[in-house]
Design a protein around this motif. Structure first.
Motif, PDB file in Angstrom:
ATOM      1  N   ALA A  62       0.829  -1.203   0.000  1.00 15.41           N
ATOM      2  CA  ALA A  62       0.000   0.000   0.000  1.00 15.41           C
ATOM      3  C   ALA A  62       0.866   1.257   0.000  1.00 15.41           C
ATOM      4  O   ALA A  62       0.499   2.274  -0.602  1.00 15.41           O
ATOM      5  N   LEU A  63       2.027   1.204   0.654  1.00 16.68           N
ATOM      6  CA  LEU A  63       2.944   2.340   0.641  1.00 16.68           C
ATOM      7  C   LEU A  63       3.420   2.630  -0.775  1.00 16.68           C
ATOM      8  O   LEU A  63       3.440   3.798  -1.209  1.00 16.68           O
ATOM      9  N   ARG A  64       3.766   1.592  -1.521  1.00 11.30           N
ATOM     10  CA  ARG A  64       4.201   1.802  -2.913  1.00 11.30           C
ATOM     11  C   ARG A  64       3.068   2.386  -3.758  1.00 11.30           C
ATOM     12  O   ARG A  64       3.290   3.302  -4.557  1.00 11.30           O
ATOM     13  N   LYS A  65       1.867   1.867  -3.577  1.00  8.31           N
ATOM     14  CA  LYS A  65       0.728   2.381  -4.347  1.00  8.31           C
ATOM     15  C   LYS A  65       0.420   3.830  -3.939  1.00  8.31           C
ATOM     16  O   LYS A  65       0.047   4.660  -4.781  1.00  8.31           O
ATOM     17  N   ALA A  66       0.559   4.148  -2.655  1.00 13.05           N
ATOM     18  CA  ALA A  66       0.262   5.501  -2.175  1.00 13.05           C
ATOM     19  C   ALA A  66       1.248   6.507  -2.755  1.00 13.05           C
ATOM     20  O   ALA A  66       0.861   7.640  -3.096  1.00 13.05           O
ATOM     21  N   ARG A  67       2.490   6.126  -2.854  1.00 17.26           N
ATOM     22  CA  ARG A  67       3.477   7.039  -3.456  1.00 17.26           C
ATOM     23  C   ARG A  67       3.131   7.347  -4.898  1.00 17.26           C
ATOM     24  O   ARG A  67       3.290   8.480  -5.364  1.00 17.26           O
ATOM     25  N   LEU A  68       2.635   6.334  -5.619  1.00 15.35           N
ATOM     26  CA  LEU A  68       2.200   6.556  -7.004  1.00 15.35           C
ATOM     27  C   LEU A  68       0.986   7.477  -7.038  1.00 15.35           C
ATOM     28  O   LEU A  68       0.917   8.397  -7.865  1.00 15.35           O
ATOM     29  N   ALA A  69       0.021   7.252  -6.136  1.00 17.27           N
ATOM     30  CA  ALA A  69      -1.171   8.105  -6.084  1.00 17.27           C
ATOM     31  C   ALA A  69      -0.796   9.543  -5.754  1.00 17.27           C
ATOM     32  O   ALA A  69      -1.368  10.494  -6.310  1.00 17.27           O
ATOM     33  N   MET A  70       0.162   9.711  -4.842  1.00 20.09           N
ATOM     34  CA  MET A  70       0.605  11.065  -4.496  1.00 20.09           C
ATOM     35  C   MET A  70       1.300  11.721  -5.680  1.00 20.09           C
ATOM     36  O   MET A  70       1.118  12.920  -5.939  1.00 20.09           O
ATOM     37  N   ALA A  71       2.117  10.962  -6.413  1.00 20.13           N
ATOM     38  CA  ALA A  71       2.814  11.519  -7.569  1.00 20.13           C
ATOM     39  C   ALA A  71       1.826  11.941  -8.658  1.00 20.13           C
ATOM     40  O   ALA A  71       2.020  12.965  -9.324  1.00 20.13           O
ATOM     41  N   GLN A  72       0.760  11.153  -8.841  1.00 18.35           N
ATOM     42  CA  GLN A  72      -0.252  11.465  -9.845  1.00 18.35           C
ATOM     43  C   GLN A  72      -1.317  12.424  -9.326  1.00 18.35           C
ATOM     44  O   GLN A  72      -2.112  12.953 -10.113  1.00 18.35           O
ATOM     45  N   ASN A  73      -1.349  12.602  -8.007  1.00 19.44           N
ATOM     46  CA  ASN A  73      -2.327  13.477  -7.344  1.00 19.44           C
ATOM     47  C   ASN A  73      -3.756  13.111  -7.714  1.00 19.44           C
ATOM     48  O   ASN A  73      -4.576  13.961  -8.037  1.00 19.44           O
ATOM     49  N   ARG A  74      -4.056  11.807  -7.647  1.00 21.64           N
ATOM     50  CA  ARG A  74      -5.419  11.360  -7.898  1.00 21.64           C
ATOM     51  C   ARG A  74      -5.682  10.096  -7.087  1.00 21.64           C
ATOM     52  O   ARG A  74      -4.786   9.258  -6.891  1.00 21.64           O
ATOM     53  N   PRO A  75      -6.910   9.936  -6.580  1.00 21.18           N
ATOM     54  CA  PRO A  75      -7.246   8.740  -5.806  1.00 21.18           C
ATOM     55  C   PRO A  75      -7.099   7.469  -6.632  1.00 21.18           C
ATOM     56  O   PRO A  75      -7.277   7.485  -7.857  1.00 21.18           O
ATOM     57  N   MET A  76      -6.769   6.387  -5.960  1.00 22.14           N
ATOM     58  CA  MET A  76      -6.531   5.108  -6.627  1.00 22.14           C
ATOM     59  C   MET A  76      -7.228   4.001  -5.844  1.00 22.14           C
ATOM     60  O   MET A  76      -7.143   3.951  -4.616  1.00 22.14           O
ATOM     61  N   LEU A  77      -7.922   3.106  -6.551  1.00 19.32           N
ATOM     62  CA  LEU A  77      -8.532   1.946  -5.927  1.00 19.32           C
ATOM     63  C   LEU A  77      -7.644   0.731  -6.173  1.00 19.32           C
ATOM     64  O   LEU A  77      -7.314   0.413  -7.325  1.00 19.32           O
ATOM     65  N   VAL A  78      -7.248   0.063  -5.092  1.00 17.28           N
ATOM     66  CA  VAL A  78      -6.361  -1.096  -5.170  1.00 17.28           C
ATOM     67  C   VAL A  78      -7.098  -2.306  -4.627  1.00 17.28           C
ATOM     68  O   VAL A  78      -7.749  -2.228  -3.571  1.00 17.28           O
ATOM     69  N   THR A  79      -7.006  -3.437  -5.310  1.00 15.36           N
ATOM     70  CA  THR A  79      -7.680  -4.664  -4.881  1.00 15.36           C
ATOM     71  C   THR A  79      -6.660  -5.762  -4.642  1.00 15.36           C
ATOM     72  O   THR A  79      -5.775  -5.997  -5.474  1.00 15.36           O
ATOM     73  N   TYR A  80      -6.792  -6.418  -3.483  1.00 16.19           N
ATOM     74  CA  TYR A  80      -5.955  -7.570  -3.156  1.00 16.19           C
ATOM     75  C   TYR A  80      -6.860  -8.796  -3.063  1.00 16.19           C
ATOM     76  O   TYR A  80      -7.741  -8.868  -2.212  1.00 16.19           O
ATOM     77  N   ASP A  81      -6.630  -9.748  -3.962  1.00 20.28           N
ATOM     78  CA  ASP A  81      -7.422 -10.979  -3.976  1.00 20.28           C
ATOM     79  C   ASP A  81      -6.591 -12.081  -3.327  1.00 20.28           C
ATOM     80  O   ASP A  81      -5.628 -12.577  -3.918  1.00 20.28           O
ATOM     81  N   THR A  82      -6.960 -12.459  -2.118  1.00 27.28           N
ATOM     82  CA  THR A  82      -6.198 -13.470  -1.386  1.00 27.28           C
ATOM     83  C   THR A  82      -6.905 -14.822  -1.379  1.00 27.28           C
ATOM     84  O   THR A  82      -6.555 -15.692  -0.582  1.00 27.28           O
ATOM     85  N   THR A  83      -7.899 -14.968  -2.256  1.00 29.77           N
ATOM     86  CA  THR A  83      -8.590 -16.262  -2.320  1.00 29.77           C
ATOM     87  C   THR A  83      -7.762 -17.286  -3.087  1.00 29.77           C
ATOM     88  O   THR A  83      -8.021 -18.483  -3.012  1.00 29.77           O
ATOM     89  N   ASP A  84      -6.781 -16.784  -3.864  1.00 22.29           N
ATOM     90  CA  ASP A  84      -5.887 -17.682  -4.596  1.00 22.29           C
ATOM     91  C   ASP A  84      -4.872 -18.271  -3.623  1.00 22.29           C
ATOM     92  O   ASP A  84      -4.275 -17.550  -2.823  1.00 22.29           O
ATOM     93  N   ASP A  85      -4.676 -19.568  -3.692  1.00 18.55           N
ATOM     94  CA  ASP A  85      -3.708 -20.217  -2.809  1.00 18.55           C
ATOM     95  C   ASP A  85      -2.308 -19.662  -3.008  1.00 18.55           C
ATOM     96  O   ASP A  85      -1.497 -19.637  -2.084  1.00 18.55           O
ATOM     97  N   ASP A  86      -2.024 -19.205  -4.212  1.00 19.36           N
ATOM     98  CA  ASP A  86      -0.697 -18.676  -4.505  1.00 19.36           C
ATOM     99  C   ASP A  86      -0.702 -17.162  -4.350  1.00 19.36           C
ATOM    100  O   ASP A  86      -0.392 -16.417  -5.262  1.00 19.36           O
ATOM    101  N   ASP A  87      -1.048 -16.681  -3.151  1.00 15.26           N
ATOM    102  CA  ASP A  87      -1.138 -15.232  -2.971  1.00 15.26           C
ATOM    103  C   ASP A  87       0.236 -14.584  -2.895  1.00 15.26           C
ATOM    104  O   ASP A  87       0.350 -13.369  -2.819  1.00 15.26           O
ATOM    105  N   ALA A  88       1.305 -15.385  -2.890  1.00 16.47           N
ATOM    106  CA  ALA A  88       2.642 -14.806  -2.858  1.00 16.47           C
ATOM    107  C   ALA A  88       2.938 -14.003  -4.124  1.00 16.47           C
ATOM    108  O   ALA A  88       3.855 -13.193  -4.160  1.00 16.47           O
TER     109      ALA A  88
END
Length: 380
Positions: A62-88
């Protein structure tokens, strides 16, 4: 509300140091996650984090995504799908078996209606408010409106909406949530599809402790960790000392003087623990007609029954409704023996009462949180 207090304080400090910041909010969850909708975290551009959106597994990404959102100065929606067994594959070891949608909003000091300023309005007064956050689950590349509305019984603030029809529908839902006390998530379809998380924010719990003995100290300390507002009242000046209760408001007052110095609402819990029978009974006599959400009486049940019987002998009329929210002995049965353990049991009972929850072991529940809260209701 301690997390919101911490976020606002951290924002002010970061701004004073010239840092850029963004707010990450869990806006919707499908399945299982450590935090549910409404969890928030402030992210500074130097990597400082305040609050939490997970158990620690999402924060780095989320920190990496937030830095991108701050650089672009626009809100960003991020989705994490952890239902996959290979969430790594996300680079984060999630293992929550859920889908977590997080809205990241860059924060500006020039926006009077920014989320932080709305939080400050809420924290500045003891009244419930509704906060609405608008986003697009259908198209994450679409412009995300973000935090768009604050509504209370005497205040209304709205930012720009995609269109008036969506705005009016969200306002209607905000009034509904304010009246009924349950946060909702709805999808709005009009030309384009948006989803809105309409959230009820309640004031911090106000805990009034009658009794300034040593056993009141851990009760104050535990409550302070939870962000509750604590007031300690006692008639003994040598006990009711601010140095003994540094995180509480301390009042020295006899029973007939105390109530005018206090303010009660439906988020107020009272504990009678002066160990003085006459003092506790005098306070209980005044508190019963108020029908507060929680009144706890320390000591065995026979002590409470004796108080009630003595009050009746004095001609005090006690109706059944007045006793529904009186808890004596105060606390949950968790095997408490010493003052710290008793304080823990009392605060646990207060939490359960305020949340209208039955205290059971989580292992005996199928789901930790009510899955019905995760269903997106259709609108428009």
């Amino acid at each position: 509300m301690k997390e919101l207090h911490d976020i606002v304080t951290a924002f002010d400090k970061a701004t004073a140091l010239g840092k850029q910041t963004a707010l990450a909010t869990v806006v919707h969850v499908e399945g299982s996650s450590y935090r549910h909708a409404g969890a928030r975290m402030l992210i500074a551009d130097d990597g400082e984090l305040t609050g939490a959106i997970s158990g620690g597994c999402l924060e780095g990404d989320a920190l990496r995504k937030a830095r991108l959102a701050m650089a672009q100065n626009r809100p960003m929606l991020v989705t994490y799908d952890t239902t996959d067994d290979d969430d790594a594959k996300f680079g984060v070891g999630l293992g929550c078996n859920g889908i977590i949608h997080i809205l990241i909003e860059p924060l500006s000091t020039n926006n009077d209606n920014s989320p932080i300023n709305l939080f400050k309005l809420f924290l500045g007064r003891r009244r419930p408010v509704v906060i609405a956050t608008l986003f697009s689950l259908k198209d994450k590349k679409k412009e995300q409106p973000g935090t768009c509305l604050l509504l209370s019984d005497d205040e209304f603030i709205a930012n720009e909406f995609p269109d008036e029809i969506v705005k009016n529908a969200v306002i209607d839902d905000a009034h509904y949530v304010l009246r009924n006390g349950n946060s909702v998530t709805k999808a709005y379809s009009y030309d384009a599809e948006f989803t809105c998380f309409v959230e009820l924010l309640q004031p911090a719990v106000s805990l009034v402790i009658f009794g300034a003995g040593n056993d009141a100290i851990p009760l104050m300390n535990f409550a302070a960790v939870l962000g509750w507002q604590v007031t300690v009242v006692d008639g003994r000046a040598n006990y009711a000392v601010s140095g003994r209760f540094p995180t509480a408001k301390v009042i020295t007052a006899k029973p007939d003087q105390a109530l005018p110095l206090l303010t009660f609402d439906d988020r107020t819990a009272v504990v009678l623990m002066t160990h003085n029978f006459n003092y506790d009974m005098a306070m209980l006599k005044q508190l019963l007609p108020l029908q507060l959400t929680y009144v706890g009486c320390l000591g065995p049940k026979k002590r409470l029954n004796r108080m009630l019987n003595d009050m009746r002998d004095e001609g005090v009329e006690i109706i059944t409704d007045q006793l529904e929210n009186v808890y004596g002995p105060a606390g949950l049965a968790i095997g408490s023996e010493n003052a710290d353990e008793i304080a823990l049991s009392i605060l646990s009972e207060i939490q359960a009462v305020l949340k209208k929850s039955v205290a059971v072991s989580l292992r005996n529940k199928t789901f930790i949180h009510d899955r019905a809260d995760q269903i997106i209701k259709q609108a428009l």
